[in-house]
Write a protein that holds these residues in place. Structure first.
Motif, PDB file in Angstrom:
ATOM      1  N   SER A 105      37.326  17.448  73.751  1.00 14.07           N
ATOM      2  CA  SER A 105      36.069  18.189  73.866  1.00 14.07           C
ATOM      3  C   SER A 105      35.920  18.736  75.283  1.00 14.07           C
ATOM      4  CB  SER A 105      34.890  17.282  73.516  1.00 14.07           C
ATOM      5  OG  SER A 105      34.762  16.258  74.468  1.00 14.07           O
ATOM      6  N   PRO A 106      35.138  19.789  75.456  1.00 16.82           N
ATOM      7  CA  PRO A 106      34.974  20.377  76.796  1.00 16.82           C
ATOM      8  C   PRO A 106      34.436  19.405  77.845  1.00 16.82           C
ATOM      9  CG  PRO A 106      34.141  21.881  75.130  1.00 16.82           C
ATOM     10  CD  PRO A 106      34.476  20.602  74.427  1.00 16.82           C
ATOM     11  N   ASP A 107      33.640  18.417  77.424  1.00 13.90           N
ATOM     12  CA  ASP A 107      33.120  17.448  78.388  1.00 13.90           C
ATOM     13  C   ASP A 107      34.056  16.251  78.585  1.00 13.90           C
ATOM     14  OD1 ASP A 107      32.777  16.131  76.011  1.00 13.90           O
ATOM     15  OD2 ASP A 107      30.626  15.762  76.261  1.00 13.90           O
ATOM     16  N   LEU A 108      35.219  16.282  77.950  1.00 13.93           N
ATOM     17  CA  LEU A 108      36.271  15.264  78.073  1.00 13.93           C
ATOM     18  C   LEU A 108      35.831  13.878  77.587  1.00 13.93           C
ATOM     19  CD1 LEU A 108      37.668  16.170  81.608  1.00 13.93           C
ATOM     20  CD2 LEU A 108      38.361  17.090  79.404  1.00 13.93           C
TER      21      LEU A 108
ATOM     22  N   ALA B  23      46.203   5.097  82.003  1.00 13.55           N
ATOM     23  CA  ALA B  23      47.329   5.997  82.251  1.00 13.55           C
ATOM     24  C   ALA B  23      46.887   7.365  82.768  1.00 13.55           C
ATOM     25  CB  ALA B  23      48.147   6.173  80.971  1.00 13.55           C
ATOM     26  N   VAL B  24      45.715   7.823  82.334  1.00  8.15           N
ATOM     27  CA  VAL B  24      45.213   9.142  82.705  1.00  8.15           C
ATOM     28  C   VAL B  24      43.984   8.933  83.589  1.00  8.15           C
ATOM     29  CG1 VAL B  24      44.316  11.328  81.843  1.00  8.15           C
ATOM     30  CG2 VAL B  24      46.013  10.087  80.513  1.00  8.15           C
ATOM     31  N   ASN B  25      44.013   9.495  84.770  1.00  9.50           N
ATOM     32  CA  ASN B  25      42.895   9.325  85.699  1.00  9.50           C
ATOM     33  C   ASN B  25      41.727  10.209  85.284  1.00  9.50           C
ATOM     34  OD1 ASN B  25      44.192   7.462  87.305  1.00  9.50           O
ATOM     35  ND2 ASN B  25      45.096   9.016  88.622  1.00  9.50           N
ATOM     36  N   LEU B  26      40.752   9.587  84.634  1.00 11.67           N
ATOM     37  CA  LEU B  26      39.548  10.292  84.223  1.00 11.67           C
ATOM     38  C   LEU B  26      38.328   9.491  84.648  1.00 11.67           C
ATOM     39  CD1 LEU B  26      40.524  11.300  80.580  1.00 11.67           C
ATOM     40  CD2 LEU B  26      40.392  12.794  82.550  1.00 11.67           C
ATOM     41  N   ARG B  27      37.272  10.192  84.935  1.00  7.13           N
ATOM     42  CA  ARG B  27      36.034   9.527  85.315  1.00  7.13           C
ATOM     43  C   ARG B  27      35.417   8.811  84.110  1.00  7.13           C
ATOM     44  NH1 ARG B  27      32.499  13.621  88.058  1.00  7.13           N
ATOM     45  NH2 ARG B  27      34.267  13.579  89.465  1.00  7.13           N
ATOM     46  N   VAL B  28      35.509   9.450  82.935  1.00  4.08           N
ATOM     47  CA  VAL B  28      34.947   8.897  81.710  1.00  4.08           C
ATOM     48  C   VAL B  28      36.082   8.631  80.728  1.00  4.08           C
ATOM     49  CG1 VAL B  28      33.403   9.366  79.783  1.00  4.08           C
ATOM     50  CG2 VAL B  28      32.820  10.179  82.059  1.00  4.08           C
ATOM     51  N   SER B  29      36.036   7.492  80.091  1.00  3.91           N
ATOM     52  CA  SER B  29      37.042   7.147  79.096  1.00  3.91           C
ATOM     53  C   SER B  29      36.723   7.872  77.790  1.00  3.91           C
ATOM     54  CB  SER B  29      37.033   5.634  78.869  1.00  3.91           C
ATOM     55  OG  SER B  29      37.915   5.290  77.846  1.00  3.91           O
TER      56      SER B  29
END
Length: 119
Positions: free
Chosen positions: A43-46, A83-89
Motif C-alpha cells: 500500500s502507498p502508506d507501507l 530484514a527490511v528497514n521500515l519504520r512501520v511493520s
C-alpha cells in the motif's frame, strides 16, 4: 524521485526477504507446500503488504497451504521487519496467484492447436 516508486521498491525487498525465508526452510509448517513468491503489492502508506504466491497441486493442497501461510503471518511479519528497514511493520496477507496455472493452461492449448494444425 516520486513517492510512487517507494512501495514498489519495498515490495521487492519484502519479496526477497520472504524468498530467503523459504529458501532457508524457516517456514516449517507441513501444510505449506513448495511455493513460489510471484510478487508483493504494498500500500502507498507501507502498512499493508499483499504477497502473491503460486504452487502446483490439488485444490486441497492449495487450501492447506493457504491455511499454513495464514498461520505463519506473524512469524513472517517479524522476520520481514527485521530484514527490511521500515519504520512501520507492514501487515502481511497471502493471496494465491492463479496466473501461472492459467499461463500453463494456455501454453498447453497452443501446443494442442499446433499439433492439430501442423505448425
Amino acid at each position: 524521485m516520486t513517492t510512487h516508486a517507494r512501495p514498489e521498491r519495498v515490495g521487492q525487498e519484502i519479496q526477497a526477504a520472504i524468498g530467503a525465508l523459504l529458501t532457508r526452510g524457516e517456514l516449517r509448517d507441513p501444510r505449506i507446500g513448495f511455493i513460489t513468491i510471484t510478487g508483493v503489492k504494498v500500500s502507498p502508506d507501507l502498512r499493508v503488504a499483499k504477497v502473491f504466491y503460486s504452487m502446483l497441486g490439488t485444490d486441497q493442497e492449495k487450501a492447506d497451504t493457504q491455511k499454513g501461510l495464514d498461520a505463519a503471518k506473524g512469524f513472517v511479519r517479524r522476520e520481514v521487519t527485521s530484514a527490511v528497514n521500515l519504520r512501520v511493520s507492514p501487515e502481511i496477507f497471502f493471496a494465491f496467484d492463479a496466473s501461472v496455472g492459467e499461463g500453463d493452461k494456455i501454453d498447453r492449448l497452443l501446443r494442442e492447436v499446433r499439433g492439430k494444425e501442423g505448425w
